[in-house]
Design a protein around this motif. Structure first.
Motif, PDB file in Angstrom:
ATOM      1  N   ILE B 145       5.661   0.627 -12.379  1.00  0.00           N
ATOM      2  CA  ILE B 145       5.797   0.350 -10.947  1.00  0.00           C
ATOM      3  C   ILE B 145       6.595   1.489 -10.323  1.00  0.00           C
ATOM      4  O   ILE B 145       7.733   1.751 -10.736  1.00  0.00           O
ATOM      5  CB  ILE B 145       6.503  -1.003 -10.733  1.00  0.00           C
ATOM      6  CG1 ILE B 145       5.632  -2.127 -11.290  1.00  0.00           C
ATOM      7  CG2 ILE B 145       6.805  -1.225  -9.251  1.00  0.00           C
ATOM      8  CD1 ILE B 145       6.277  -3.497 -11.259  1.00  0.00           C
ATOM      9  N   TYR B 146       5.984   2.167  -9.383  1.00  0.00           N
ATOM     10  CA  TYR B 146       6.648   3.283  -8.716  1.00  0.00           C
ATOM     11  C   TYR B 146       6.444   3.204  -7.210  1.00  0.00           C
ATOM     12  O   TYR B 146       5.384   2.781  -6.743  1.00  0.00           O
ATOM     13  CB  TYR B 146       6.055   4.621  -9.183  1.00  0.00           C
ATOM     14  CG  TYR B 146       6.325   4.975 -10.631  1.00  0.00           C
ATOM     15  CD1 TYR B 146       7.628   5.055 -11.129  1.00  0.00           C
ATOM     16  CD2 TYR B 146       5.270   5.267 -11.487  1.00  0.00           C
ATOM     17  CE1 TYR B 146       7.857   5.402 -12.451  1.00  0.00           C
ATOM     18  CE2 TYR B 146       5.498   5.621 -12.819  1.00  0.00           C
ATOM     19  CZ  TYR B 146       6.795   5.686 -13.290  1.00  0.00           C
ATOM     20  OH  TYR B 146       7.019   6.032 -14.589  1.00  0.00           O
ATOM     21  N   VAL B 173       5.589   4.471   2.986  1.00  0.00           N
ATOM     22  CA  VAL B 173       6.031   4.219   1.609  1.00  0.00           C
ATOM     23  C   VAL B 173       5.299   2.980   1.130  1.00  0.00           C
ATOM     24  O   VAL B 173       4.972   2.087   1.923  1.00  0.00           O
ATOM     25  CB  VAL B 173       7.575   4.039   1.556  1.00  0.00           C
ATOM     26  CG1 VAL B 173       8.019   2.779   2.276  1.00  0.00           C
ATOM     27  CG2 VAL B 173       8.090   4.048   0.119  1.00  0.00           C
ATOM     28  N   HIS B 174       4.977   2.948  -0.138  1.00  0.00           N
ATOM     29  CA  HIS B 174       4.462   1.739  -0.751  1.00  0.00           C
ATOM     30  C   HIS B 174       4.871   1.738  -2.209  1.00  0.00           C
ATOM     31  O   HIS B 174       5.409   2.741  -2.721  1.00  0.00           O
ATOM     32  CB  HIS B 174       2.953   1.581  -0.561  1.00  0.00           C
ATOM     33  CG  HIS B 174       2.096   2.676  -1.113  1.00  0.00           C
ATOM     34  ND1 HIS B 174       2.037   2.987  -2.456  1.00  0.00           N
ATOM     35  CD2 HIS B 174       1.248   3.544  -0.488  1.00  0.00           C
ATOM     36  CE1 HIS B 174       1.171   3.982  -2.625  1.00  0.00           C
ATOM     37  NE2 HIS B 174       0.685   4.359  -1.454  1.00  0.00           N
ATOM     38  N   CYS B 175       4.671   0.616  -2.875  1.00  0.00           N
ATOM     39  CA  CYS B 175       5.122   0.474  -4.256  1.00  0.00           C
ATOM     40  C   CYS B 175       4.166  -0.458  -4.973  1.00  0.00           C
ATOM     41  O   CYS B 175       4.029  -1.620  -4.587  1.00  0.00           O
ATOM     42  CB  CYS B 175       6.546  -0.091  -4.275  1.00  0.00           C
ATOM     43  SG  CYS B 175       7.266  -0.206  -5.930  1.00  0.00           S
ATOM     44  N   VAL B 176       3.483   0.046  -5.971  1.00  0.00           N
ATOM     45  CA  VAL B 176       2.520  -0.764  -6.720  1.00  0.00           C
ATOM     46  C   VAL B 176       2.694  -0.490  -8.214  1.00  0.00           C
ATOM     47  O   VAL B 176       3.359   0.466  -8.610  1.00  0.00           O
ATOM     48  CB  VAL B 176       1.052  -0.453  -6.320  1.00  0.00           C
ATOM     49  CG1 VAL B 176       0.858  -0.626  -4.827  1.00  0.00           C
ATOM     50  CG2 VAL B 176       0.622   0.929  -6.777  1.00  0.00           C
ATOM     51  N   MET B 228      -4.358   0.071  -9.651  1.00  0.00           N
ATOM     52  CA  MET B 228      -3.149  -0.245  -8.910  1.00  0.00           C
ATOM     53  C   MET B 228      -3.069  -1.758  -8.770  1.00  0.00           C
ATOM     54  O   MET B 228      -4.054  -2.407  -8.410  1.00  0.00           O
ATOM     55  CB  MET B 228      -3.128   0.459  -7.548  1.00  0.00           C
ATOM     56  CG  MET B 228      -4.285   0.149  -6.631  1.00  0.00           C
ATOM     57  SD  MET B 228      -4.413   1.259  -5.188  1.00  0.00           S
ATOM     58  CE  MET B 228      -2.968   0.800  -4.245  1.00  0.00           C
ATOM     59  N   ASN B 229      -1.917  -2.313  -9.111  1.00  0.00           N
ATOM     60  CA  ASN B 229      -1.733  -3.766  -9.100  1.00  0.00           C
ATOM     61  C   ASN B 229      -2.862  -4.458  -9.856  1.00  0.00           C
ATOM     62  O   ASN B 229      -3.375  -5.497  -9.433  1.00  0.00           O
ATOM     63  CB  ASN B 229      -1.624  -4.288  -7.663  1.00  0.00           C
ATOM     64  CG  ASN B 229      -0.320  -3.854  -7.011  1.00  0.00           C
ATOM     65  OD1 ASN B 229       0.671  -3.621  -7.693  1.00  0.00           O
ATOM     66  ND2 ASN B 229      -0.330  -3.725  -5.695  1.00  0.00           N
ATOM     67  N   GLY B 230      -3.288  -3.849 -10.938  1.00  0.00           N
ATOM     68  CA  GLY B 230      -4.227  -4.499 -11.837  1.00  0.00           C
ATOM     69  C   GLY B 230      -5.688  -4.250 -11.551  1.00  0.00           C
ATOM     70  O   GLY B 230      -6.527  -4.427 -12.427  1.00  0.00           O
TER      71      GLY B 230
END
Lengths: 373, 420
Positions: B145-146, B173-176, B228-230
Motif C-alpha cells: 500500500i503506497y 494524492v491517492h493511496c491503494v 490496484m486494490n485487488g
C-alpha cells in the motif's frame, strides 16, 4: 444481447490469442529457409552438410544430432541444458555467435522478427515434437543422456573456437528464464530517446526554413506563431532573463537546459494528438526552428543535424542545481515542534480563497490564476 | 462536472442536507408522534430491492453521486492533457477507491490491449528482453500500500490561498494496494551491466512519458504493478501495467509502462527539465527533486465539508503522509498554530502510505483556524507555507507541503485562508 452473442464476446479474447498464435506462416518460412539452404537440409532423407540436418529440430538437445561434428561450444551448450525450442531458436537466430559463443555457424542472424517466426513455423512442420516446444524442463533424460552420447569423437576434427563460453551458452537468461530476447528491430522501433550528449540522435538534418513550414502547419495553432502560446498551451519562446521575475516565463529558450530534450520530446510526443508522425528530418527542422524562435540561431539557412547538434548551447544550461531541500532549516533542524503559545497574538486572516475565487465554477474562473503546466 | 453543479450549488446542497439532518437530530423530540423516518414505513422497508443480476459490477449508492473526481477547467489548456482531483473530503480510512483516484495524463487515457502489450528492457543489460503480460504473471508477486502524490499537489497555493476545498488544494494524492513484481527481479532477468546507473521507464501512450530513475531506487522498492486494490489497474491509472516508485513524485510512476532502458547517465527528459524542476527566487531551479516531503491536511471540516451540526461534539479528521517513511505523529491546532494537541492516528501505519488521523472536540461555536502538522519517522516536521516561501519564493510550483489553514466561521462555513 442474446446468450449466443454474449458467449462470443466472452470468447473473443481467446479467439484473438488463437489467431496470434497461428500468425506464423510456414510457406513464407520456406522462402526464408533459402538463406539457410547452403548449409542445412531438412525433409525426408536429409543428411548433414556444412551444418546438421534439421528434421525433428524442436525438442532436440543442442549439439546432439547423430554423426555431425559440432563445435565444442555447441556441445557444451547442450550439456548445459540448451534444448531447441521456439524461445531458444529465436534467441539463437537473432545473433547466433553471441547466443552460443564459438558456434561454427557463420550466419550473421535474422533481424526481422517476422522472418524468424515464419522460419520457425516452417521448421516446425518437420518436427514431430513441435507441439510442446516450450517444455524443455520436461525432458530430463534427453538432457543427461543425449549430450553424453555425442561429444568426444565428433569434436576432434574441429578448429578450437576463439572463446568457448559455456556460461553464456545456456539457453536461459536471468533467474527465472522468463521473457525472450528482444530483436534488433524491436529495440530500434522503441528506443528513440536522445540524451544531452547526443546519444540516440538519428541520422538526418533540417533547416530553420524547413522547420518554419512544419511549424506553421502543425504547431502554431497551440504554441502561437512566435512560440508565445495560445491560451494555456506551453510557451516555446521568449522570457529570457525573466527567471528571477515575479512572473517568470519558462520557455525553451529561457529555461530548458538541453537541446536534446527538445528533439526527444517533439519526436516522441508531438504534434499533440498525432505523435510519432514526424520524420527524423522533420524533427531536426522543427528543433532548428525553435532555436530560431528563441534567437539562439539567427540564420534561416541554419541546418541542424547530428553533426552540429551537441555544439548548440542553451542559455539556461547552468540554471539547475541538485535537490538540496534537506538543507533548508525547517528540515535540517528536525527540531521538536512547539506545542504551546507558539505565535504571538491571535490569528488574523491575510488572504481568502473566496476573494480570489478561482475555485471551479466560481464566477471568474481562472482569471489571473497560474497554470500547473 | 456539469455546468449546473456549481460549487455554490453544491455547498448549498450540502448545507441543506446538513440542516435537514440537524433538524431530525435536534428537533425531533418536539415533533408530535416522533420522527417520520421511524414512525412511517419507508419504501425500502416495504418493497423488495434489486436482484443480484442488477449490477454485475457494483457502484456506490445513488445518494453518493456527488462524491466524484472534479477537474479545474482553467488550470490546463485541454482536458486531454490535464488533471482531476480525488474527493479527499468525502473519504475515510487510508485506501482510495479505484474510481476516485485522481488522474493526470499527458495525452489522454490510452486504451491498451493487454494481449498486445509488451514490456521491453534494453540498454546496458546483458540480454535485452521482451515480456508479455503472461510472462510477468510468472514472477513472484508482492502487495504494498503506497500513496501516490503529484509533485504539483498544492502547487496552486504558493502565492496564497486560491482554491476552496481540500479536493482542489490537496486532491492530487491517492493511496491503494498495488500488486506487482519487484522491478529488481525484472532487471536481474536482463542482467544490468556494471556501467548501468539509471533506469528510464517509458509509457506506451501518445505522450510516451519518460523519466530517469537512479538504479539504486529501482533496485530498492519499485514495483511493476498490474493490480490496484485487488483488481486490474484502471485505464486512467495505466492499465495494464504501471511503475510504482514509492514515496517519490507521481510523474515518475509511468503508466502504460512498455519499456525500461538502463543507462549510465540520466536522460534529462522534458518532464525532468522543463517540468518537475523547482524554480527558486534566485533564478536557479532544483532538479531531480524526487521525494515527496512530509505533509498533512484536514479533510473535514474543510470548505466542502462545513460544520452543519452546530456547537458540540465535532470530529476533525485528515490525512498525513511522507515519502521518507511512516508518519510518527500529527498535531492539530484550532487557533491557527498558537497551540497544538496531538491527534489520534488510526488504522494501519505503513511506510510511504497515507495515515488517517482524528481529533474529537467540543466546538463552542466560536471562530476556528484549523491546522494540521505531520512529523515523519525520519524526524522531519511539516513546515509552514511562510517557511517554504521564505526559502523558495513563490514560483516553485512543485513540492508545496506547507501547513494548510481552514477558517471555520461561527456559522460553520469553512474557507481556505492565509493567516498572520
Amino acid at each position: 444481447m442474446s446468450r449466443f452473442l454474449k458467449a462470443l464476446a466472452v470468447l473473443a479474447p481467446f479467439l484473438i490469442t488463437a489467431n496470434g498464435a497461428t500468425a506464423q506462416d510456414a510457406d513464407a518460412g520456406a522462402k526464408v529457409f533459402n538463406k539457410c539452404k547452403a548449409c542445412h537440409v531438412v525433409g525426408e532423407g536429409a543428411k548433414h552438410r556444412v551444418g546438421p540436418e534439421l528434421n525433428d529440430l524442436f525438442g532436440r538437445t543442442a549439439g546432439s544430432a547423430e554423426g555431425y561434428k559440432y563445435s565444442p561450444a555447441m556441445t557444451t551448450a547442450g550439456e548445459g541444458g540448451l534444448v531447441w525450442n521456439d524461445e531458444s531458436l529465436h534467441a539463437y537466430l537473432v545473433a547466433p555467435r553471441s547466443f552460443v559463443k564459438g558456434t561454427k555457424m557463420a550466419f550473421a542472424g535474422l533481424k526481422k522478427q517476422e522472418e524468424i517466426d515464419n522460419l520457425l513455423a516452417f521448421l516446425k512442420s518437420y518436427s514431430s515434437d513441435a507441439a510442446a516446444p516450450q517444455e524443455e524442463e520436461a525432458k530430463p533424460e534427453e538432457k543427461s543422456e543425449a549430450p553424453a552420447a555425442a561429444p568426444e569423437k565428433k569434436t576432434e576434427a574441429e578448429i578450437p573456437p576463439p572463446s568457448a563460453a559455456p556460461a553464456t551458452a545456456v539457453a536461459t537468461h536471468g533467474v527465472f528464464h522468463l521473457g525472450r530476447p528482444a530483436t534488433g528491430d524491436e529495440i530500434a522501433a522503441w528506443d528513440i530517446d536522445v540524451r544531452p550528449d547526443g546519444q540516440g540522435l538519428p541520422d538526418g538534418r533540417g533547416t530553420v526554413a524547413q522547420g518554419e513550414v512544419l511549424y506553421s502547419d502543425q504547431c502554431a495553432a497551440c504554441h502561437g506563431d512566435f512560440g508565445e502560446a495560445i491560451g494555456r498551451w506551453p510557451v516555446l519562446a521568449g522570457g529570457l532573463d525573466t527567471l528571477t521575475n515575479d512572473r517568470p516565463v519558462k520557455s525553451i529558450g529561457s529555461y530548458w537546459p538541453y537541446l536534446s530534450t527538445v528533439y526527444d520530446y517533439i519526436r516522441r510526443s508531438m504534434p499533440f494528438g498525432d505523435a510519432r508522425s514526424l520524420s527524423d528530418d522533420d524533427v531536426y527542422a522543427l528543433t532548428a526552428y525553435v532555436l530560431y524562435l528563441n534567437d539562439i540561431v539567427t540564420d534561416e539557412d541554419f541546418e541542424l543535424s547530428r553533426d552540429n547538434f551537441t555544439a548548440v548551447d542553451m542559455p539556461n544550461k547552468d540554471g539547475f542545481i541538485d535537490d538540496d531541500r534537506l538543507s533548508e532549516t525547517h528540515y535540517a533542524d528536525k527540531a521538536e515542534p512547539c506545542m504551546k503559545d507558539c505565535r504571538p497574538g491571535t490569528a488574523e486572516i491575510t488572504a481568502h480563497a473566496a476573494v480570489l475565487d478561482v475555485t471551479p465554477d466560481g464566477e471568474d474562473d481562472g482569471e489571473g490564476a497560474p497554470s500547473i503546466e | 462536472m456539469t455546468k449546473t453543479s456549481t460549487r455554490r450549488g453544491f455547498m448549498k446542497g450540502g448545507l441543506t442536507a446538513g440542516a435537514a439532518l440537524a433538524t431530525a437530530g435536534l428537533v425531533a423530540p418536539a415533533r408530535a408522534g416522533g420522527d417520520p423516518a421511524i414512525t412511517e414505513i419507508q419504501d425500502w422497508n416495504r418493497y423488495s430491492g434489486a436482484g443480484v443480476d442488477a449490477s454485475p459490477y457494483g457502484k456506490p449508492s445513488d445518494f453518493e453521486a456527488h462524491v466524484m473526481r472534479r477537474n479545474v477547467a482553467w488550470l490546463t489548456a485541454d482536458p486531454v492533457s490535464s488533471v482531476n482531483f480525488t474527493p479527499l473530503h468525502e473519504l475515510d480510512g487510508i485506501i482510495t477507491p479505484n474510481g476516485l483516484c485522481f488522474e493526470r495524463h499527458h495525452a489522454g487515457v490510452a486504451e491498451v490491449d493487454p494481449q498486445q502489450h509488451r514490456l521491453m528492457i534494453n540498454g546496458l543489460v546483458d540480454t535485452p528482453l521482451v515480456f508479455t503480460m503472461a510472462d510477468l504473471m510468472r514472477f513472484p508477486r508482492e502487495n504494498h500500500i503506497y500513496f501516490l502524490e503529484c509533485a504539483a499537489n498544492s502547487g496552486m497555493e504558493w502565492r496564497g490561498a486560491q482554491l476552496n476545498g481540500c479536493q482542489y488544494t490537496h486532491g492530487m494524492v491517492h493511496c491503494v494496494m498495488y500488486t506487482g513484481v519487484k522491478l529488481k527481479h525484472l532487471l536481474a532477468e536482463a542482467g544490468v551491466k556494471t556501467a548501468g546507473k539509471w533506469v528510464m521507464p517509458e509509457g506506451a501512450d501518445a505522450s510516451a512519458m519518460t523519466r530517469s530513475i537512479p538504479l539504486e531506487k529501482a533496485m530498492e522498492d519499485c514495483l511493476v504493478a498490474f493490480k490496484m486494490n485487488g483488481e486490474a489497474l484502471r485505464p486512467e491509472q495505466g492499465y495494464p501495467l504501471r511503475l510504482v516508485v514509492p514515496g517519490w513524485e507521481g510523474n515518475m510512476w509511468v503508466k502504460w509502462l512498455r519499456r525500461l532502458e538502463v543507462g549510465d547517465e540520466p536522460w534529462h527528459a522534458r518532464e525532468e527539465t522543463s517540468k518537475y524542476t523547482d524554480l527558486l527566487a534566485n533564478g536557479k531551479a532544483r532538479r531531480f527533486t524526487w521525494v515527496m516531503d512530509v505533509k498533512s491536511v484536514i479533510t473535514s471540516p474543510s470548505p466542502q465539508m462545513p460544520i452543519t451540526h452546530g456547537k458540540g461534539r465535532t470530529v476533525l479528521t485528515g490525512l498525513a503522509w511522507s515519502g521518507a517513511g511512516k508518519i510518527s505523529r500529527v498535531d492539530v491546532s484550532l487557533d491557527g498554530g498558537r497551540n497544538w494537541v496531538t491527534a489520534r492516528l488510526d488504522g494501519p501505519s505503513l511506510t510511504k502510505a497515507l495515515h488517517r488521523f482524528y481529533h474529537e472536540f467540543d466546538w463552542d461555536g466560536s471562530e476556528l483556524f484549523l491546522q494540521s502538522r505531520a512529523i515523519d519517522e525520519a524526524g522531519f516536521v511539516q513546515p509552514t507555507k511562510q517557511e517554504l516561501r521564505a526559502v523558495r519564493g513563490a514560483n516553485s510550483i512543485y513540492h508545496n507541503n506547507g501547513i494548510q489553514t481552514w477558517h471555520v466561521a461561527k456559522d460553520g462555513v469553512v474557507e481556505n485562508v492565509e493567516i498572520s
